[in-house]
Structure formats: C-alpha cells, structure tokens
Design an enzyme around this catalytic site. Sequence first.
Site, PDB file in Angstrom:
ATOM      1  N   HIS A  77     -40.903  17.820  72.250  1.00  0.00           N
ATOM      2  CA  HIS A  77     -41.696  17.898  73.786  1.00  0.00           C
ATOM      3  C   HIS A  77     -40.668  17.509  74.534  1.00  0.00           C
ATOM      4  O   HIS A  77     -41.352  16.998  75.779  1.00  0.00           O
ATOM      5  CB  HIS A  77     -43.052  16.830  73.378  1.00  0.00           C
ATOM      6  CG  HIS A  77     -44.130  16.733  72.616  1.00  0.00           C
ATOM      7  ND1 HIS A  77     -44.917  17.580  72.977  1.00  0.00           N
ATOM      8  CD2 HIS A  77     -44.020  17.480  70.871  1.00  0.00           C
ATOM      9  CE1 HIS A  77     -46.065  17.883  72.000  1.00  0.00           C
ATOM     10  NE2 HIS A  77     -45.285  17.464  70.844  1.00  0.00           N
TER      11      HIS A  77
ATOM     12  N   GLU B  69     -15.737  20.411  65.531  1.00  0.00           N
ATOM     13  CA  GLU B  69     -14.612  20.747  65.640  1.00  0.00           C
ATOM     14  C   GLU B  69     -14.139  22.237  64.551  1.00  0.00           C
ATOM     15  O   GLU B  69     -12.908  21.805  65.058  1.00  0.00           O
ATOM     16  CB  GLU B  69     -14.543  19.340  63.848  1.00  0.00           C
ATOM     17  CG  GLU B  69     -12.707  19.090  64.221  1.00  0.00           C
ATOM     18  CD  GLU B  69     -13.100  17.827  62.901  1.00  0.00           C
ATOM     19  OE1 GLU B  69     -13.010  16.422  63.945  1.00  0.00           O
ATOM     20  OE2 GLU B  69     -12.590  17.346  61.524  1.00  0.00           O
TER      21      GLU B  69
ATOM     22  N   LYS C 267      -6.106  10.258  68.460  1.00  0.00           N
ATOM     23  CA  LYS C 267      -5.926   9.624  68.189  1.00  0.00           C
ATOM     24  C   LYS C 267      -3.809   8.790  68.439  1.00  0.00           C
ATOM     25  O   LYS C 267      -4.571   7.415  68.856  1.00  0.00           O
ATOM     26  CB  LYS C 267      -5.652   9.864  66.559  1.00  0.00           C
ATOM     27  CG  LYS C 267      -6.931  10.032  66.114  1.00  0.00           C
ATOM     28  CD  LYS C 267      -6.655  10.592  64.621  1.00  0.00           C
ATOM     29  CE  LYS C 267      -8.141  10.882  63.713  1.00  0.00           C
ATOM     30  NZ  LYS C 267      -7.750  11.276  62.787  1.00  0.00           N
TER      31      LYS C 267
END
Length: 528
Positions: free
Chosen positions: A351, A322, A455
């Site tokens: 792994h 961000e 938003k």
Amino acid sequence: MNTSELWQRYQDWLYYDRELGFYLDISRMSFDDAFVTKMKPKFEQAFKDIEALEAGAIANPDEERMVGHYWLRDPDLAPTPELKQDIIETQQSIINFTKKVHSGEIHPPSGGKFTDILSIGIGGSALGPQFVAQALAPLDAPLAIHFLDNTDPQGIDKVIAQIGDRLKTTLVSVISKSGGTPETRNGMLEVKKVYQDHNLDFAAHAFAITGKGSKLETIASREGWLATFPMRDWVGGRTSELSAVGLGAAALQGINIKAMLDGAKIMDALTRKPDLKHNPSALLALSWYWAGNGTGEKDMVILPYKDSLLLFSRYLQQLIMESLGKEKDLDGNIVNQGIAVYGNKGSTDQHAYVQQLREGVNNFFMTFIEVLQDRQGQDVEIEPEITSGDYLIGLLLGTRQALYEKQRDSITITIPEVNETTVGALIALYERAVSIYASLVNINAYHQPGVEAGKKAAASVLKLQEDIIGVLKEVRQPLSLSELATKTQAQDQVETVYQIIRHLHANERGVVLAGNLGKPDSLTITWK
C-alpha cells in the site's frame, strides 16, 4: 507473450525441491535464451570459484582469511580435522550451555531461572539474530530477547526500561569479534553501569561471543563471566547467523538450531550444483545480473507475504549491500558495483509503494516471498469459502500480475511454512547467490574497506573532540569558532568543530555558546 507461452515459460523456469518444499519462479524476469547462452561462460567460472572458496582458498586478501560459513552446517567439509572439531565442539558447547540455563543449573545470583536475554551487538551480530527471533521465537519462549544494536543513549535507556525489574534475571550476551567495536563496547559499558547501579554482579549475568585472544575475551576471562563462545576469523559478520553469533540467542529462545543448520545444509547441497537450471542460487544471480545489466542499475525489492518474515529484507540489506557494494573489481578497475535492497512485508507495505513500482520509474525488480501455510489451527471463513490467507495470496498474485502487465520484472520464492528448516534454507540460498553474483561481476564479496573507512573517520572525530575539550579547559576564555579550530589545528575542519561543540552544548557537557546558533561565525565558545 500470450497466456499459453507464459504458462510454458513458467514451467520451463520453475525450480522445485521436494525435500524442502521450496519453489523458485524466475519466469517473470524478462531475459531471453540468448542472454542465458551469453552468460554460460561466466557461470562456469563462478562454479569453479565457489568450489575453490569451499576448499579453503583465501577469499579475503586484506586479512588473509578463508571464508567458511558453509562449514558450520556441514563440518565434514572443513579443510582440516582441527576446524571440523572446533565447529562441532562449539555447537555442542552452545547446546550444553542452553540446557543448563533452561534447567536452572546456570541461574542468576538471586536464584530462580533467567527470564530474558539482552543481546548487545551491531551489524551481522544483531541483524541475523533479530530476523530469526522475529521469524521463529515461540510465544512461550523460555527467555524473551531484547537487543542493543546501536550507541544511541535514548535507545539504550528504552530497552533497559522495557526489561525493568527483570534485570536481575536477565542474561547479557555481548557479541564482538575484536572486542573493540565501538557501538558494542559502549552498550556493554552502559549495561555494566546499570547493573552496578542496581547492586548486581554483571559478570554473573554475562557471556561473550568473540574472537580468540580478543579484548572482549580478556575482559570476560578476567571478570569471570559465565561463558565465552568463539567467533572465527573465517566467518564474516553478515554470514554469521549460523555460527555462535546466531545459534546462541536462538537456542536460548527455544528455537531448534539443529533444524536451522539442516535446512542450510540441504540448500548448500542444492546450490553447489554446477548447473544453472538446477541451482536456485545461480538462478537468483542470473536474475539479478539481468535486472541490473550486471552493474546494479535496478534496486532489489523484497516483499515477503508473512508477518514473521518482516525483518528479512533488513537482514538481506547487509548481506547483499555490504558484500556487493564495491568500488573496485578484482583487477583493480573502478566499477562501483552493488545492488540496493529495500522492502518490508506484503500486503501492508505494498500500500505504501506499489503505486510507484507499477506506474512510476522502472528502477527495481521485485522478489515476492510466498508462504503456503496460512496458520497453525483451523481457518476462519471471512466470506463463503474465503479466508484471510486467501486474500493474502490473492494480493500477492494480483500484484505480481499487475507488475508484469507494466513490464516490471519479478521473482517469486515459495516455501511451505516459516520454520527452522526453511529459514536456514533461505539464509543459505542468499549467501550462495551473493557469492555467485560476485563472481559474475568480478568483485570480492568478502572484504569491506568502506566500512573500515567509516570507522576510522569516526575515530578521528572523537580525537578532535578530545582536543577541543582540552583547549577549552586550558584557555578558559571565550573563543570564536575559527580561533578554536586554529588552536586544535583543525582549520580545514571548521564545520566538524562546529558540529561537535553544538552537540556538547545541547547535552550540557561543559560547552557554553553565546551568539546566534544559526550563524556559526557569530558564536563564542567557553568552558563552564
């Protein structure tokens, strides 16, 4: 590079601080002396930029805000006496509130003591507290913590079910600077409804962490919540863990918040030095710049070899991505900057992806995090003179060597143990590295226009949904998808209209669809 040359390079670039017991090794980053020399002017400017930032320069021009998260752990550095006093008083009020909760002076209406915390927040208001809880909360914590960090109804139901009968002894923390963050507001309203359904007084269980004069502060004051702690506009969400946002939850869990602040303060002092080789955050920023050619060409993989640090990479995703993910630089040029961050823990997750990291596309650099102390208590030998902890460090060192053999760059951070001091130091280390790197690449790390754009787009979708429902209720006859889009003046958003009515139909929210769901143009839509 032969073995003796590599050993010398290790010693030349190894950073160590005795007070923290902290090591940083960037010797396996493949930069050369010419690169370091070339970068010196950029670092000289970066150190000046950091000094100005700490002195109170406006760092977020969009909102005319200073950036002062480092004042939280050293209030003497705050640019005004009023700010210093505010920081001190806020921290003391959190400590006083915690003591009253732990002692039972502040208690549930049903009596006894609070047993749990339900923390409602999102982004920086959730990731930091989650990371710290995973890393530091004792097994016998005075309050167990739960998180609502999304607006997923099923996820909310699951958390409430986990709390179960302890709802009446659960303290609810609602964290939102503005009070209008949709996910947090939705979580608060859902939890209020649960308390109401159980004939419990929500206000007698709740406290707020929010901005002065916010919608949330108004609600908490009007309803008589237990307490309100301030979120300041000079502390961004992704740097808020050592503000009331993180300190409140940590203190209630029995975590030593003073030691966290002290660790961050010590690291801040180390990373304030205008000297590349004696500044660990600057060394990190140098390595990041080298790895990605100053343009984020390679991903950052975080691999801590300690279960308690599992969420560190998730926390760093927001802090780094961000802060650094920006379209434009400070001069207005399109640069599309950023560094992608991922990772979990070693050796479990090596792994899953070390095969590709060693032999696949070379589009990353690794950060290993080593913890010297294996466990509290006596070691168990699983083989003669060998413990599980020996295997863990062996896997770390072996993977580091295997990557080096394939010319894959890596950084290694070593701390003595995972405790409040070292966690506070790690938080401060990366906060400063982000600031320095942002200066090196000429971007603003402290605004986030992309988040605000998302938003606003979400709000427009919800407004379209209101219009769709209004039209269907008014018409009360079958409409095709194109007719519905036309009547809602959304002809250019037919796909979004389809997705909205599909969601409403799936949740039996009054929309009835007839036709082939896989062929949207065949559908007719009516209101039940």
